[in-house]
Motif scaffolding. Structure first.
Motif, mmCIF file in Angstrom:
data_model
loop_
_atom_site.group_PDB
_atom_site.id
_atom_site.type_symbol
_atom_site.label_atom_id
_atom_site.label_comp_id
_atom_site.label_asym_id
_atom_site.label_seq_id
_atom_site.Cartn_x
_atom_site.Cartn_y
_atom_site.Cartn_z
ATOM 1 N N ARG A 264 49.339 24.134 19.731
ATOM 2 C CA ARG A 264 49.731 22.825 19.209
ATOM 3 C C ARG A 264 48.913 21.707 19.861
ATOM 4 O O ARG A 264 48.665 20.672 19.239
ATOM 5 N N ASN A 265 48.507 21.900 21.117
ATOM 6 C CA ASN A 265 47.649 20.904 21.769
ATOM 7 C C ASN A 265 46.303 20.818 21.059
ATOM 8 O O ASN A 265 45.751 19.731 20.870
ATOM 9 N N LEU A 266 45.784 21.977 20.678
ATOM 10 C CA LEU A 266 44.515 22.020 19.958
ATOM 11 C C LEU A 266 44.653 21.347 18.598
ATOM 12 O O LEU A 266 43.796 20.557 18.185
ATOM 13 N N VAL A 267 45.754 21.637 17.902
ATOM 14 C CA VAL A 267 45.982 21.049 16.587
ATOM 15 C C VAL A 267 46.130 19.539 16.701
ATOM 16 O O VAL A 267 45.573 18.785 15.900
ATOM 17 N N LYS A 268 46.871 19.090 17.708
ATOM 18 C CA LYS A 268 47.079 17.645 17.881
ATOM 19 C C LYS A 268 45.749 16.934 18.089
ATOM 20 O O LYS A 268 45.503 15.866 17.519
ATOM 21 N N LYS A 276 38.149 12.645 10.394
ATOM 22 C CA LYS A 276 39.159 13.414 9.675
ATOM 23 C C LYS A 276 38.593 14.173 8.485
ATOM 24 O O LYS A 276 39.263 15.002 7.903
ATOM 25 N N GLU A 277 37.376 13.889 8.094
ATOM 26 C CA GLU A 277 36.869 14.461 6.856
ATOM 27 C C GLU A 277 35.944 15.656 7.060
ATOM 28 O O GLU A 277 35.585 16.315 6.124
ATOM 29 N N ASP A 278 35.534 15.901 8.309
ATOM 30 C CA ASP A 278 34.577 16.973 8.513
ATOM 31 C C ASP A 278 35.103 17.970 9.528
ATOM 32 O O ASP A 278 36.216 17.863 10.023
ATOM 33 N N LEU A 279 34.258 18.941 9.859
ATOM 34 C CA LEU A 279 34.639 19.985 10.794
ATOM 35 C C LEU A 279 34.514 19.490 12.235
ATOM 36 O O LEU A 279 33.724 18.610 12.547
ATOM 37 N N GLN A 280 35.303 20.107 13.102
ATOM 38 C CA GLN A 280 35.193 19.858 14.532
ATOM 39 C C GLN A 280 34.958 21.187 15.231
ATOM 40 O O GLN A 280 35.520 22.209 14.833
ATOM 41 N N VAL A 281 34.135 21.155 16.261
ATOM 42 C CA VAL A 281 33.807 22.368 17.011
ATOM 43 C C VAL A 281 34.131 22.133 18.479
ATOM 44 O O VAL A 281 33.658 21.158 19.078
ATOM 45 N N PHE A 282 34.945 23.017 19.053
ATOM 46 C CA PHE A 282 35.278 22.978 20.470
ATOM 47 C C PHE A 282 34.628 24.195 21.122
ATOM 48 O O PHE A 282 34.882 25.328 20.711
ATOM 49 N N ILE A 283 33.795 23.964 22.136
ATOM 50 C CA ILE A 283 33.052 25.046 22.778
ATOM 51 C C ILE A 283 33.426 25.124 24.252
ATOM 52 O O ILE A 283 33.261 24.151 25.007
ATOM 53 N N GLY A 284 33.938 26.280 24.670
ATOM 54 C CA GLY A 284 34.209 26.535 26.080
ATOM 55 C C GLY A 284 35.077 25.492 26.742
ATOM 56 O O GLY A 284 36.246 25.312 26.382
ATOM 57 N N ASP A 285 34.517 24.777 27.708
ATOM 58 C CA ASP A 285 35.296 23.808 28.490
ATOM 59 C C ASP A 285 35.765 22.610 27.669
ATOM 60 O O ASP A 285 36.585 21.823 28.145
ATOM 61 N N GLU A 286 35.233 22.445 26.461
ATOM 62 C CA GLU A 286 35.703 21.358 25.595
ATOM 63 C C GLU A 286 37.089 21.655 25.028
ATOM 64 O O GLU A 286 37.745 20.755 24.490
ATOM 65 N N MET A 287 37.521 22.919 25.166
ATOM 66 C CA MET A 287 38.803 23.318 24.583
ATOM 67 C C MET A 287 39.961 22.652 25.309
ATOM 68 O O MET A 287 40.004 22.645 26.553
ATOM 69 N N PRO A 288 40.925 22.102 24.577
ATOM 70 C CA PRO A 288 42.117 21.530 25.221
ATOM 71 C C PRO A 288 43.118 22.593 25.664
ATOM 72 O O PRO A 288 44.153 22.259 26.223
ATOM 73 N N VAL A 289 42.816 23.871 25.407
ATOM 74 C CA VAL A 289 43.701 24.976 25.780
ATOM 75 C C VAL A 289 43.030 25.768 26.900
ATOM 76 O O VAL A 289 41.961 26.352 26.708
ATOM 77 N N GLN A 290 43.648 25.799 28.067
ATOM 78 C CA GLN A 290 43.047 26.401 29.260
ATOM 79 C C GLN A 290 42.720 27.875 29.053
ATOM 80 O O GLN A 290 41.687 28.371 29.499
ATOM 81 N N THR A 291 43.599 28.608 28.387
ATOM 82 C CA THR A 291 43.403 30.056 28.218
ATOM 83 C C THR A 291 42.300 30.396 27.227
ATOM 84 O O THR A 291 41.979 31.569 27.041
#
Length: 347
Positions: A264-268, A276-291
């Motif tokens: 839910r943190n990632l979704v938020k 809001k109109e395009d894709l988002q990419v989270f790579i490694g340490d950019e992730m809001p989810v520690q695991t």
């Protein structure tokens, strides 16, 4: 023009080979590239028939064949028909008698996981500021009343109310008219105490029931707002990638998919983004989810209608095929846009 399967395959092979080389195509070349397992002599006979049909031509003696305009036209029409079938099949899959958005989203999560070989997540629609479209009261029996609540995006919520008195058909009709004429187009936050009091007064002897109906409407929508649903699929796909299949890493990722709180943190973060109109990419340490620091996630926000939004995400190793994932998400977003955008002819 109808061709038998053998001639159609030979024509396709001639066109594809000519596209690649720009040289006339002979029977021996076709025998190597086609999956017909035919002799050169048999292929020459079929090519002679295609030439008589005006689909290929021999530019000069002892040369191979090249496609004619008529041959290209048949080939292109066949390609377009195949693509239209694919689009129709995709749309049929998405709307195959699925009368609940939740089931549709679960099916899409599974489809994405199979197509990408990664893990996927899709949230149910969040509609905190969504407007009410329609409320329908129906008597189930003398003691129970069914309230069907429809909000923007055609999200349907049902709730059952207990009756302390019998309602006749005219009572129910009057309540339906009063509710819809007063509440249509309002958000839950718009229904203030003044509106509630006014509706109670207009309901006359059914004022207490009107309050219960309004409470049920608010509760039905707010339950969805506060309890965002997240559907996941393909979590075990992570074991296919050595860098994610380590015991502790895999265990933490599986726990994340099962519990969903951290997702839910990632979704938020995705829903709150200005882009809001395009894709988002989270790579490694950019992730809001520690695991999920060893992963990459590509997300896209879908919108069923104004204010009714959710997130689709594909989760894999940092070496994921970003081109394939992005193309897959963009294709899916286009399909959802066709299905749900107001005013679209295919909707």
């Amino acid at each position: 023009m109808d061709l038998d399967d053998r001639k159609a395959k030979i024509l396709r092979a001639i066109i594809r080979n000519y596209q690649e080389t720009g040289e006339p195509v002979g029977s021996r070349t076709i025998s190597k590239y086609s999956d017909l397992s035919l002799s050169s002599a048999t292929i020459r006979n079929e090519m002679a028939d295609l030439e008589e049909m005006g689909l290929i031509v021999q530019p000069h003696t002892s040369a191979g064949r090249i496609p004619t305009d008529k041959g290209y036209r048949l080939y292109v029409d066949e390609l377009m028909e195949a693509q239209n079938r694919e689009v129709t099949q995709m749309k049929d899959f998405l709307i195959q008698r699925v009368d609940r958005v939740e089931l549709l989203l679960k099916q899409m999560a599974k489809l994405l996981a199979v197509n990408t070989n990664y893990a996927t997540m899709i949230t149910g629609p969040v509609y905190s500021s969504t407007k009410l479209k329609f409320i329908q009261l129906s008597k189930m029996d003398n003691q129970k009343l069914l309230a069907v609540i429809v909000v923007e995006g055609n999200i349907v919520k049902n709730t059952i109310l207990d009756l302390d008195r019998t309602l006749d058909d005219q009572d129910i009709l009057s309540l339906n008219l009063l509710l819809n004429s007063s509440l249509n187009g309002l958000t839950i936050n718009d229904i203030n105490l003044g509106i509630v009091k006014e509706l109670e007064e207009q309901a006359g002897p059914h004022g207490m029931l009107m309050r219960e109906i309004l409470n049920a409407v608010a509760e039905a929508v707010r339950t969805e707002e506060g309890g965002m649903q997240i559907y996941t699929s393909g979590a075990t796909n992570i074991f296919k990638y050595p860098e994610l299949s380590d015991g502790q890493t895999a265990s933490e990722l599986i726990h994340t998919f099962e519990e969903k709180d951290q997702l839910r943190n990632l979704v938020k973060e995705s829903l709150d983004s200005d882009d809001k109109e395009d894709l988002q990419v989270f790579i490694g340490d950019e992730m809001p989810v520690q695991t999920m620091k060893d992963c990459s996630v590509v997300t896209a926000n879908y919108e069923l209608s104004e204010g009714v939004r959710g997130t689709i995400g594909i989760i894999g190793p940092k070496r994921m095929d970003y081109v394939k994932v992005m193309d897959t998400l963009r294709t899916l977003m286009a399909q959802l846009d066709i299905l749900f955008r107001p005013g679209e002819p295919d909707r």
